[in-house]
Design a protein around this motif. Structure first.
Motif, PDB file in Angstrom:
ATOM      1  N   VAL A  92      12.532  10.520   6.464  1.00 23.29           N
ATOM      2  CA  VAL A  92      13.277   9.588   7.317  1.00 23.29           C
ATOM      3  C   VAL A  92      14.409  10.344   8.016  1.00 23.29           C
ATOM      4  O   VAL A  92      14.603  10.240   9.235  1.00 23.29           O
ATOM      5  N   THR A  93      15.152  11.135   7.225  1.00 25.56           N
ATOM      6  CA  THR A  93      16.267  11.895   7.815  1.00 25.56           C
ATOM      7  C   THR A  93      15.760  12.822   8.919  1.00 25.56           C
ATOM      8  O   THR A  93      16.339  12.884  10.012  1.00 25.56           O
ATOM      9  N   LEU A  94      14.682  13.530   8.645  1.00 23.38           N
ATOM     10  CA  LEU A  94      14.153  14.459   9.657  1.00 23.38           C
ATOM     11  C   LEU A  94      13.698  13.709  10.902  1.00 23.38           C
ATOM     12  O   LEU A  94      13.996  14.101  12.029  1.00 23.38           O
ATOM     13  N   ASP A  95      12.996  12.602  10.683  1.00 27.69           N
ATOM     14  CA  ASP A  95      12.491  11.827  11.832  1.00 27.69           C
ATOM     15  C   ASP A  95      13.626  11.315  12.699  1.00 27.69           C
ATOM     16  O   ASP A  95      13.581  11.414  13.926  1.00 27.69           O
ATOM     17  N   ILE A  96      14.646  10.733  12.059  1.00 26.84           N
ATOM     18  CA  ILE A  96      15.690  10.118  12.898  1.00 26.84           C
ATOM     19  C   ILE A  96      16.548  11.197  13.569  1.00 26.84           C
ATOM     20  O   ILE A  96      17.018  10.990  14.678  1.00 26.84           O
ATOM     21  N   LYS A  97      16.687  12.353  12.902  1.00 27.70           N
ATOM     22  CA  LYS A  97      17.398  13.447  13.582  1.00 27.70           C
ATOM     23  C   LYS A  97      16.612  13.877  14.814  1.00 27.70           C
ATOM     24  O   LYS A  97      17.181  14.155  15.868  1.00 27.70           O
TER      25      LYS A  97
END
Ligand code: NCD
Length: 313
Positions: A205-210
């Motif tokens: 999730v963190t990677l995607d939203i970044k």
């Protein structure tokens, strides 16, 4: 199957509500505008969905989501059928999800499904000829909660862009924070994830939203950022999702928001919680100007009315 929202100033078209990631910012804004229009309908009632039937298929516990979809459907003049635990359905006899869906779709016009497994709503939609609304798919997503969370922020603070928003608690197993992070990443927000290291936001999730351009910071301790944030979104440690109960015992009670915790908060800070709460917000906070978690259920009805209208008219 593509359906018009029936709102002249929006070109929103939705056919299911499976993941918040399927929505554009324009579609979300169109739904939130429609939710505004639902406020007068909430008070007056309407027969815009007369003759339509909603089925609520809940295979995990629920208070707010099931009852608010039911209320939303009644306010629009429709009817509701369904069950609130798998023990009450033929699933207890071994019927699988796809068979259940292919039977229930004959009885209704839209299905709201909650299931303990990730991917369940997506799978159901593949078998189903009518719209499916994901009311929680394991620890994965809860897209209609994210929509009502955005609506709460907009109603209470007048905007979403430009805000610094902290999500606190169980960011690993909490499905609401996964959907909400994706939704907030479509806006110009600064996100702060606060959790014990064992319950950090899922890496994907963190990677995607970044990669969507979101600004993200991570902390263990709320006090490091309390003075800077506009929204504090608190979540329950998700006991039922822990593979190891001793791990839950270790982490429960990691956070407890009290008047003392809020000493350095902005006066305009709003505190939200999808509910149910266990002990992560002390009752003494309920009477403060910050507490908005008992207003979220009302906004949730308006948003779910908008979703049903968008899908069915
Ligand atoms: C949430 C859920 O079911 O994920 N509840 C809700 O729908 N408002 C949050 C939770 O159970 O902690």
């Amino acid at each position: 199957m593509i359906r018009e929202i029936g709102e002249s100033d929006s070109d929103l078209k939705i056919d299911d509500v499976i993941s918040i990631r399927d929505f554009t910012r324009e579609q979300i804004e169109g739904l939130l505008r429609l939710a505004d229009k639902m406020e007068s309908v909430f008070h007056s009632g309407s027969d815009v969905l007369r003759g339509k039937i909603l089925a609520t298929l809940f295979m995990e516990p629920s208070t707010r989501t099931r009852l608010s979809f039911t209320t939303a459907m009644y306010k629009l003049g429709g009817n509701v059928i369904g069950f609130d635990s798998p023990e009450m359905s033929s699933m207890a006899k071994g019927e699988n999800l796809s068979d259940t869906i292919r039977v229930v779709e004959n009885y209704c016009d839209v299905i709201v499904l909650r299931h303990r497994l990730e991917g369940a709503a997506r799978l159901a939609a593949e078998y189903c000829r009518i719209p499916i609304i994901n009311a929680g798919s394991g620890a994965e997503e809860h897209p209609t909660q994210a929509l009502l969370d955005l609506y709460t922020i907009k109603r209470e603070l007048g905007k979403i862009d430009g805000l610094k928003i902290a999500l606190l608690g169980d960011l690993k197993y909490g499905r609401t924070v996964h959907s909400l992070s994706y939704a907030l990443a479509l806006f110009d927000t600064s996100l702060v994830f606060i959790s014990p290291k064992e319950l950090r936001m899922r890496r994907e999730v963190t990677l995607d939203i970044k990669s969507m351009g979101a600004k993200v910071e991570e902390f263990n301790d709320l006090q490091e950022v309390i003075q800077d944030i506009d929204v504090l979104y608190v979540t329950r440690i998700q006991r039922e999702r822990f593979p190891d109960p001793t791990e839950y015992e270790k982490l429960k009670g990691s956070y407890r928001i009290s008047l003392d915790t809020l000493k350095n908060a902005k006066p305009s800070l709003i505190i939200m919680h999808p509910l149910p709460r266990v002990d992560e917000i002390a009752p003494e906070v309920d009477g403060t100007q910050h507490a908005k978690y008992f207003k979220q259920p009302y906004y949730g009805v308006l948003v779910r009315m908008a979703i049903l209208k968008a899908l069915l008219t």
